[in-house]
Design a protein around this motif. Structure first.
Motif, PDB file in Angstrom:
ATOM      1  N   LEU A   1      13.666 -20.821  11.735  1.00  0.00           N
ATOM      2  CA  LEU A   1      12.855 -21.270  10.421  1.00  0.00           C
ATOM      3  C   LEU A   1      11.844 -21.079  11.367  1.00  0.00           C
ATOM      4  O   LEU A   1      10.790 -21.955  12.088  1.00  0.00           O
ATOM      5  CB  LEU A   1      13.285 -22.544  10.174  1.00  0.00           C
ATOM      6  N   ILE A   2      10.436 -21.067  10.546  1.00  0.00           N
ATOM      7  CA  ILE A   2       9.074 -20.661  10.881  1.00  0.00           C
ATOM      8  C   ILE A   2       7.649 -21.038  10.148  1.00  0.00           C
ATOM      9  O   ILE A   2       8.371 -20.274   8.626  1.00  0.00           O
ATOM     10  CB  ILE A   2       8.971 -19.586  11.326  1.00  0.00           C
ATOM     11  N   GLN A   3       6.663 -21.781  10.202  1.00  0.00           N
ATOM     12  CA  GLN A   3       5.849 -21.633   8.860  1.00  0.00           C
ATOM     13  C   GLN A   3       4.751 -20.601   9.592  1.00  0.00           C
ATOM     14  O   GLN A   3       4.349 -21.725  10.851  1.00  0.00           O
ATOM     15  CB  GLN A   3       5.519 -23.279   8.390  1.00  0.00           C
ATOM     16  N   PRO A   4       4.765 -19.959   9.368  1.00  0.00           N
ATOM     17  CA  PRO A   4       3.338 -19.079  10.482  1.00  0.00           C
ATOM     18  C   PRO A   4       2.034 -19.942   9.947  1.00  0.00           C
ATOM     19  O   PRO A   4       1.787 -20.257   8.879  1.00  0.00           O
ATOM     20  CB  PRO A   4       2.903 -17.500   9.418  1.00  0.00           C
ATOM     21  N   LYS A   5       1.496 -19.297  11.531  1.00  0.00           N
ATOM     22  CA  LYS A   5      -0.255 -20.137  11.809  1.00  0.00           C
ATOM     23  C   LYS A   5      -1.191 -19.594   9.986  1.00  0.00           C
ATOM     24  O   LYS A   5      -0.369 -17.856   9.797  1.00  0.00           O
ATOM     25  CB  LYS A   5      -0.901 -20.159  12.351  1.00  0.00           C
ATOM     26  N   ALA A   6      -2.035 -20.102   9.595  1.00  0.00           N
ATOM     27  CA  ALA A   6      -2.532 -19.396   7.812  1.00  0.00           C
ATOM     28  C   ALA A   6      -3.398 -18.485   8.486  1.00  0.00           C
ATOM     29  O   ALA A   6      -4.171 -18.071   9.639  1.00  0.00           O
ATOM     30  CB  ALA A   6      -2.817 -20.407   7.105  1.00  0.00           C
TER      31      ALA A   6
ATOM     32  N   ALA B   1       1.670 -21.191  19.294  1.00  0.00           N
ATOM     33  CA  ALA B   1       0.026 -20.436  18.967  1.00  0.00           C
ATOM     34  C   ALA B   1       0.636 -19.628  17.010  1.00  0.00           C
ATOM     35  O   ALA B   1      -0.708 -19.784  16.394  1.00  0.00           O
ATOM     36  CB  ALA B   1      -0.942 -19.071  19.361  1.00  0.00           C
ATOM     37  N   TYR B   2       1.676 -18.972  17.242  1.00  0.00           N
ATOM     38  CA  TYR B   2       1.861 -18.101  15.308  1.00  0.00           C
ATOM     39  C   TYR B   2       2.294 -18.875  14.471  1.00  0.00           C
ATOM     40  O   TYR B   2       2.513 -18.553  13.280  1.00  0.00           O
ATOM     41  CB  TYR B   2       2.515 -17.474  15.590  1.00  0.00           C
ATOM     42  N   GLY B   3       2.522 -19.981  15.456  1.00  0.00           N
ATOM     43  CA  GLY B   3       3.070 -21.539  14.275  1.00  0.00           C
ATOM     44  C   GLY B   3       3.839 -22.462  15.163  1.00  0.00           C
ATOM     45  O   GLY B   3       4.240 -22.456  15.476  1.00  0.00           O
ATOM     46  N   SER B   4       4.854 -22.657  13.498  1.00  0.00           N
ATOM     47  CA  SER B   4       5.601 -23.814  14.353  1.00  0.00           C
ATOM     48  C   SER B   4       7.384 -23.388  13.986  1.00  0.00           C
ATOM     49  O   SER B   4       7.394 -22.289  12.412  1.00  0.00           O
ATOM     50  CB  SER B   4       5.608 -25.036  12.433  1.00  0.00           C
ATOM     51  N   VAL B   5       8.324 -23.330  14.270  1.00  0.00           N
ATOM     52  CA  VAL B   5       9.409 -22.449  14.853  1.00  0.00           C
ATOM     53  C   VAL B   5      10.733 -23.342  15.360  1.00  0.00           C
ATOM     54  O   VAL B   5      10.498 -24.729  15.918  1.00  0.00           O
ATOM     55  CB  VAL B   5       9.371 -21.177  16.122  1.00  0.00           C
TER      56      VAL B   5
ATOM     57  N   GLY C   1      18.482 -13.287  15.252  1.00  0.00           N
ATOM     58  CA  GLY C   1      17.931 -11.694  14.342  1.00  0.00           C
ATOM     59  C   GLY C   1      17.087 -11.592  13.133  1.00  0.00           C
ATOM     60  O   GLY C   1      16.637 -10.841  12.426  1.00  0.00           O
ATOM     61  N   LEU C   2      16.936 -12.885  11.983  1.00  0.00           N
ATOM     62  CA  LEU C   2      16.803 -13.361  10.918  1.00  0.00           C
ATOM     63  C   LEU C   2      15.740 -14.472  10.966  1.00  0.00           C
ATOM     64  O   LEU C   2      15.759 -15.759  11.868  1.00  0.00           O
ATOM     65  CB  LEU C   2      18.286 -13.694  10.267  1.00  0.00           C
ATOM     66  N   PHE C   3      14.995 -14.109   9.763  1.00  0.00           N
ATOM     67  CA  PHE C   3      13.421 -14.902  10.301  1.00  0.00           C
ATOM     68  C   PHE C   3      13.430 -15.695   8.741  1.00  0.00           C
ATOM     69  O   PHE C   3      13.097 -14.527   8.076  1.00  0.00           O
ATOM     70  CB  PHE C   3      12.583 -13.752  10.727  1.00  0.00           C
ATOM     71  N   LEU C   4      13.104 -17.082   8.366  1.00  0.00           N
ATOM     72  CA  LEU C   4      13.470 -17.769   6.566  1.00  0.00           C
ATOM     73  C   LEU C   4      12.368 -18.137   7.666  1.00  0.00           C
ATOM     74  O   LEU C   4      11.297 -19.169   8.334  1.00  0.00           O
ATOM     75  CB  LEU C   4      14.164 -18.955   6.812  1.00  0.00           C
ATOM     76  N   ASN C   5      10.517 -17.927   6.361  1.00  0.00           N
ATOM     77  CA  ASN C   5       9.368 -18.289   6.278  1.00  0.00           C
ATOM     78  C   ASN C   5       9.466 -19.861   5.409  1.00  0.00           C
ATOM     79  O   ASN C   5      10.261 -19.387   4.670  1.00  0.00           O
ATOM     80  CB  ASN C   5       8.990 -17.755   6.305  1.00  0.00           C
TER      81      ASN C   5
END
Length: 129
Positions: free
Chosen positions: A124-129, A107-111, A77-81
């Motif tokens: 914990l997510i690092q979206p793709k640029a 495909a959308y990033g590392s999680v 429920g919570l997303f930490l970019n």
């Protein structure tokens, strides 16, 4: 409307929640002010963020106590970019944060999913640029 300012997160104890979010997750304590009812107004947020934070709130009614750690019915429920997934994942793991899975590269990033000290699920997510 420009942004969502705060999201309330029910906690058992203010000080243990501050210790977790500041000490283990790496947030900063933005405010910790007493309220007239014996409660506190406690806000934590990711370092450097300008808009969004978490209001850490003790339950005021019995039905709220049952929601501590299960505010989203077991879903993330919570997303930490992050801009440094590997570094933040390593630092948080070393600080005792429990990840429920190994990091994934989608495909959308590392999680990777982690839980807070109450059981709420976070990405914990690092979206793709």
């Amino acid at each position: 409307m420009a942004h969502i300012g705060l999201t309330t997160l029910l906690v058992r104890d203010y000080d243990e929640a501050i210790a977790f979010y500041v000490g283990a997750v790496g947030f900063e304590l933005r405010e910790d002010s007493p309220r007239g009812d014996g409660g506190r107004w406690v806000v934590v947020a990711p370092r450097g963020s300008r808009e969004t934070g978490l209001l850490l709130a003790r339950p005021g009614r019995p039905e709220q106590v049952a929601r501590i750690g299960d505010q989203t019915g077991g879903r993330v429920g919570l997303f930490l970019n992050t801009e440094d997934f590997a570094g933040d994942h390593r630092r948080m793991t070393e600080a005792g944060v429990v990840f429920l899975e190994e990091p994934r590269h989608e495909a959308y990033g590392s999680v990777a999913v982690f839980t807070d000290l109450y059981g709420n699920r976070w990405d914990l997510i690092q979206p793709k640029a």
